[in-house]
Design an enzyme around this catalytic site. Structure first.
Site: not given
Ligand code: GLU
Length: 305
Positions: A61, A64, A188, A240, A258
């Site tokens: 993430s 992002k 994505y 988050y 993650v």
């Molecule tokens: N590619 C992961 C997902 O979509 C990203 C989640 C993350 O890093 O928080 O679940």
């Protein structure tokens, strides 16, 4: 600085309670939780590292932040008609809020928001072209052409991505996804699968340290105002439903993934990358957060003084 980082690695890196690696993406479940790395890239160009700072990991993430930056470059403020800019207070892959808010994700950093951003930057292009563009951008901001995508992780996410597919289809049902859902998801999953080490990641954040300009290469990436806004989103939404806790404990804009990485920005001073694969209950790197907490205690870099 080198002493501080070595001490962090010696104390925190040796901890027994390392959290739990993400196992919902099978390829990430295989990562050895005993690895730990930290890099500080200072605005004056000096870079300090300790631990496994040359080991590549899945930035997940954290990517992002980069796709949001690209989307803002392409769409400007129109991005905000697609995603909000409020903390979600919900888990990263939650679908609950989407129904109440007519398919508009709360912010660009929860999964739904990042999928909407992938859709926004795809417009009129094939996923391959868009991914090439994302990679080119990441290589540019990190000043490192060797950065690539871990195809095994991307395939692993594709095969187990039912929740993200649900989010994308749900948004599409509100008319909020314009490209074929498969293309959006492929884009994505692949950008989440960019692999970097902490040195590359720390360098990639430098443009957010110096008002949108990389202080080492001297190149401008975004305007001052945009850098400020990206930092504020990272502070509010970068972890988050653990974003409040991260602001409380560390006091820096940050984005976690993650894969166990965290990119944190000390405006005017440094870009910091940490990596420890074990996660806490809300999906943020357990020891990575502890390491940043310690670093800020030593340096006084909290944005709150
Ligand atoms: N590619 C992961 C997902 O979509 C990203 C989640 C993350 O890093 O928080 O679940």
């Amino acid at each position: 600085m080198q002493e501080i980082l070595d001490e962090i690695v010696a104390t925190i890196g040796a901890s027994d309670d390392r959290g739990k690696v993400a196992d919902y993406i099978p390829q990430l479940a295989c990562v050895d939780p005993n690895q730990f790395a930290i890099t500080v890239a200072l605005a004056d160009g000096r870079v300090f590292s300790s631990g496994d700072s040359e080991r590549l990991f899945s930035i997940q993430s954290i990517s992002k932040v980069f796709t949001l930056t690209i989307a803002l470059g392409k769409l400007g403020d129109a991005v905000w008609s697609r995603v909000g800019r409020e903390p979600s207070g919900d888990p990263f892959n939650s679908i609950v809020q989407l129904e109440h808010e007519q398919g508009k994700p709360r912010n660009p950093f929860i999964n739904a928001g990042a999928i909407a951003i992938a859709d926004a930057i795809l417009m009129g292009h094939q996923p391959k072209e868009t991914l090439a563009e994302i990679l080119q951008f990441v290589r540019f901001i990190a000043d490192d052409d060797s950065i690539g995508i871990d195809e095994k992780v991307a395939q692993s996410e594709l095969l187990t991505g039912d929740r993200n597919a649900s989010l994308a289809h749900f948004m599409a049902s509100f008319g909020r996804i314009k490209n074929p859902v498969d293309c959006v998801l492929g884009t994505y999953f692949h950008h989440c699968s960019i692999a970097m080490n902490t040195e590359q990641l720390a360098r990639s954040g430098l443009f957010l340290v110096d008002n949108g300009r990389n202080p080492v290469t001297g190149t401008r990436v975004v305007s001052t105002q945009r850098a400020r806004r990206i930092n504020s989103l990272m502070l509010m939404c970068g972890h988050y439903d653990g974003s409040g806790e991260f602001a409380f404990r560390v006091g820096l804009p940050g984005k976690s993934g993650v894969g166990g990485g965290i990119l944190a920005i000390a405006p005017g001073t440094a870009s910091i990358a940490v990596w420890s694969p074990g996660l806490d209950e809300v999906g943020n790197s357990k020891l990575g957060t502890e390491a940043l907490e310690k670093l800020v205690q030593h340096t006084g870099w909290s944005i709150f003084g």
